[in-house]
Design a protein around this motif. Structure first.
Motif, PDB file in Angstrom:
ATOM      1  N   ILE A  75      -7.433  -6.173 -10.765  1.00  0.00           N
ATOM      2  CA  ILE A  75      -7.424  -4.714 -10.587  1.00  0.00           C
ATOM      3  C   ILE A  75      -8.472  -4.319  -9.563  1.00  0.00           C
ATOM      4  O   ILE A  75      -8.213  -3.511  -8.673  1.00  0.00           O
ATOM      5  N   GLU A  76      -9.647  -4.918  -9.671  1.00  0.00           N
ATOM      6  CA  GLU A  76     -10.719  -4.614  -8.718  1.00  0.00           C
ATOM      7  C   GLU A  76     -10.378  -5.144  -7.322  1.00  0.00           C
ATOM      8  O   GLU A  76     -10.511  -4.428  -6.329  1.00  0.00           O
ATOM      9  N   GLU A  77      -9.908  -6.377  -7.256  1.00  0.00           N
ATOM     10  CA  GLU A  77      -9.599  -7.007  -5.970  1.00  0.00           C
ATOM     11  C   GLU A  77      -8.524  -6.228  -5.200  1.00  0.00           C
ATOM     12  O   GLU A  77      -8.631  -6.033  -3.999  1.00  0.00           O
ATOM     13  N   TYR A  78      -7.482  -5.784  -5.897  1.00  0.00           N
ATOM     14  CA  TYR A  78      -6.353  -5.111  -5.251  1.00  0.00           C
ATOM     15  C   TYR A  78      -6.414  -3.591  -5.361  1.00  0.00           C
ATOM     16  O   TYR A  78      -5.487  -2.911  -4.939  1.00  0.00           O
ATOM     17  N   GLN A  79      -7.507  -3.069  -5.920  1.00  0.00           N
ATOM     18  CA  GLN A  79      -7.704  -1.618  -6.053  1.00  0.00           C
ATOM     19  C   GLN A  79      -6.502  -0.953  -6.738  1.00  0.00           C
ATOM     20  O   GLN A  79      -5.945   0.033  -6.257  1.00  0.00           O
ATOM     21  N   VAL A  80      -6.132  -1.499  -7.875  1.00  0.00           N
ATOM     22  CA  VAL A  80      -4.984  -1.024  -8.645  1.00  0.00           C
ATOM     23  C   VAL A  80      -5.273   0.356  -9.220  1.00  0.00           C
ATOM     24  O   VAL A  80      -6.366   0.616  -9.718  1.00  0.00           O
ATOM     25  N   GLU A  81      -4.277   1.236  -9.133  1.00  0.00           N
ATOM     26  CA  GLU A  81      -4.412   2.599  -9.653  1.00  0.00           C
ATOM     27  C   GLU A  81      -3.601   2.823 -10.921  1.00  0.00           C
ATOM     28  O   GLU A  81      -3.858   3.769 -11.668  1.00  0.00           O
ATOM     29  N   SER A 111       0.807  -1.227   0.000  1.00  0.00           N
ATOM     30  CA  SER A 111       0.000   0.000   0.000  1.00  0.00           C
ATOM     31  C   SER A 111       0.840   1.277   0.000  1.00  0.00           C
ATOM     32  O   SER A 111       0.372   2.327  -0.427  1.00  0.00           O
ATOM     33  N   GLU A 168      -8.629  -7.648 -15.093  1.00  0.00           N
ATOM     34  CA  GLU A 168      -9.645  -6.716 -14.589  1.00  0.00           C
ATOM     35  C   GLU A 168     -10.133  -7.118 -13.196  1.00  0.00           C
ATOM     36  O   GLU A 168     -10.337  -6.266 -12.324  1.00  0.00           O
ATOM     37  N   THR A 222      -9.438  -0.867 -19.088  1.00  0.00           N
ATOM     38  CA  THR A 222      -9.486  -0.570 -17.649  1.00  0.00           C
ATOM     39  C   THR A 222      -9.619   0.918 -17.340  1.00  0.00           C
ATOM     40  O   THR A 222     -10.004   1.271 -16.230  1.00  0.00           O
TER      41      THR A 222
END
Length: 138
Positions: A45-51, A15, A42, A83
């Motif tokens: 990306i959602e699971e790990y809140q990728v920016e 984080s 995808e 994305t």
């Protein structure tokens, strides 16, 4: 990410954006079949809140961009379009060699290395990017 012809190695940062950890290797049967690969990315990306996505760019040692790098660039454009995230192309030269060496030094059996090498290469790609940002706890 380490994008290959049959696999995509995936790593995620902590984080604070200081360290990279490998999370999985996405496999596909055909290089041109990307629908399931993109769907899995995808979901991650959602699971790990990728920016932001960092994608390895496999340049030749003389810095030329060859066919494999062109495919990575196209994959990066696909990811950005699907994305809505920024995709940073990151020089990945020698990361697979470094990943292989790490697995050998860790005494991973030859037949098992293939399962881990892309994920470890993704860690080296992401860690190189994170280190370039100069983030520290000082």
């Amino acid at each position: 990410m380490d994008y290959g012809s049959k696999t995509v190695g995936v790593a995620i940062s902590d984080s604070l954006g200081i360290t990279a950890q490998g999370i999985e290797t996405i496999c596909r049967k055909d290089e041109n079949k990307l629908r399931k690969t993109c769907a899995r990315i995808e979901a991650l990306i959602e699971e790990y809140q990728v920016e932001r996505i960092v994608l390895g760019l496999p340049k030749h040692m003389n810095n030329d961009v060859g066919d494999r790098a062109e495919l990575s660039i196209e994959f990066g454009k696909t990811l950005a379009r699907r994305t809505g995230l920024e995709v940073v192309m990151w020089d990945e030269r020698l990361t697979t060699v470094e990943a292989e060496r790490t697995l050998i030094e860790s005494k991973v059996k030859r037949e098992d290395r293939k399962k881990y090498v892309d994920k470890i290469a993704a860690v080296f790609i992401l860690q190189g990017y994170l280190d370039s940002l100069g983030t520290s706890l000082d």
